[in-house]
Design a protein around this motif. Sequence first.
Motif, PDB file in Angstrom:
ATOM      1  N   ASP A 101     -14.270 -15.895 -19.866  1.00 24.26           N
ATOM      2  CA  ASP A 101     -13.739 -17.035 -20.628  1.00 24.26           C
ATOM      3  C   ASP A 101     -12.272 -17.346 -20.314  1.00 24.26           C
ATOM      4  OD1 ASP A 101     -16.197 -16.790 -21.771  1.00 24.26           O
ATOM      5  OD2 ASP A 101     -15.497 -16.567 -23.842  1.00 24.26           O
ATOM      6  N   LYS A 102     -11.520 -16.330 -19.952  1.00 24.45           N
ATOM      7  CA  LYS A 102     -10.081 -16.539 -19.705  1.00 24.45           C
ATOM      8  C   LYS A 102      -9.743 -16.567 -18.218  1.00 24.45           C
ATOM      9  CE  LYS A 102      -9.239 -16.425 -24.145  1.00 24.45           C
ATOM     10  NZ  LYS A 102      -8.963 -17.685 -24.869  1.00 24.45           N
ATOM     11  N   HIS A 103     -10.125 -15.496 -17.512  1.00 18.92           N
ATOM     12  CA  HIS A 103      -9.727 -15.427 -16.102  1.00 18.92           C
ATOM     13  C   HIS A 103     -10.456 -16.460 -15.251  1.00 18.92           C
ATOM     14  CE1 HIS A 103      -7.100 -11.893 -16.304  1.00 18.92           C
ATOM     15  NE2 HIS A 103      -7.923 -11.466 -17.251  1.00 18.92           N
ATOM     16  N   ILE A 160     -13.250 -11.649 -21.827  1.00 26.42           N
ATOM     17  CA  ILE A 160     -11.937 -12.042 -21.294  1.00 26.42           C
ATOM     18  C   ILE A 160     -12.057 -12.464 -19.831  1.00 26.42           C
ATOM     19  CG2 ILE A 160      -9.640 -11.179 -20.702  1.00 26.42           C
ATOM     20  CD1 ILE A 160      -9.900  -9.319 -23.182  1.00 26.42           C
ATOM     21  N   GLN A 209     -11.912 -19.116 -16.237  1.00 24.90           N
ATOM     22  CA  GLN A 209     -11.482 -20.457 -16.677  1.00 24.90           C
ATOM     23  C   GLN A 209     -10.136 -20.844 -16.057  1.00 24.90           C
ATOM     24  OE1 GLN A 209     -13.298 -22.630 -18.995  1.00 24.90           O
ATOM     25  NE2 GLN A 209     -11.901 -23.965 -17.861  1.00 24.90           N
ATOM     26  N   ALA A 210      -9.250 -19.875 -15.927  1.00 23.06           N
ATOM     27  CA  ALA A 210      -7.932 -20.154 -15.343  1.00 23.06           C
ATOM     28  C   ALA A 210      -8.060 -20.583 -13.876  1.00 23.06           C
ATOM     29  CB  ALA A 210      -7.035 -18.926 -15.459  1.00 23.06           C
TER      30      ALA A 210
END
Length: 235
Positions: free
Chosen positions: A66-68, A63, A70-71
């Motif tokens: 890949d998510k934070h 997370i 990426q943001a």
Amino acid sequence: MYRLKAPLRVLKSIVGPTTNSSGPLTRAGSTIFVISRSKHTVPDLPYDYNALEPVISADIMKIHHDKHHQAYVNGLNVAEEKFEQALKDRDVHSQIALQEALKFNGGGHINHSLFWTNLAPTKDGGGEHPKGALLSAIQKDFGSVDDFISKFNTTTVGIQGSGWGWLGYNKSNKRLEIVTLPNQDPLITHVPLLGIDVWEHAYYLQYKNARADYLKAIWAVVNWKTVAERFATAQ
Ligand SMILES: [Fe+2]
């Protein structure tokens, strides 16, 4: 200073008349070189998502990366696009208004890109204490590695809200120093050597609200080799 790999493409273009406030720069049909910046991307993790277990779980790593991260990259690319347009439009008001977005998302990208390389699985040397010049400098400025870790954790656990703890090299006095910064502010007063993310997204799924436990555990996967390499080039 940590630098992101942001490849630049140089494009040879045939352009029409171009002007700025001081008058024409080129004439129709003349050849100029236009520099176009590629979009930032999230670097691959240098190890598997589960490679830092049990210190940091695969769920957190997936997370977080890949998510934070990426943001932050997405936000930085949008902010840069808007900033480039504001430069073209000579819109100083918009350029100033974009500074916070550039700092937050650009800082998030810089900090996380460094963070992944500041960690390593134990089978690849994570947690092995520094040697050589870095060890000598730590002993000079903090007494011992354990003393440094203790001081770093005491300082960093006290960050109010979200932020980062840093080991930085101060070029002006040639000393290693511990610095804390809020949010995603990048370390620019020192050469950043080691950054530890204490945003809740870095530990909450596993450590809940126990930031101190996360900070105590993470040293088992700190990659002192990359810290030493950065120290060697910082001086
Ligand atoms: Fe983070």
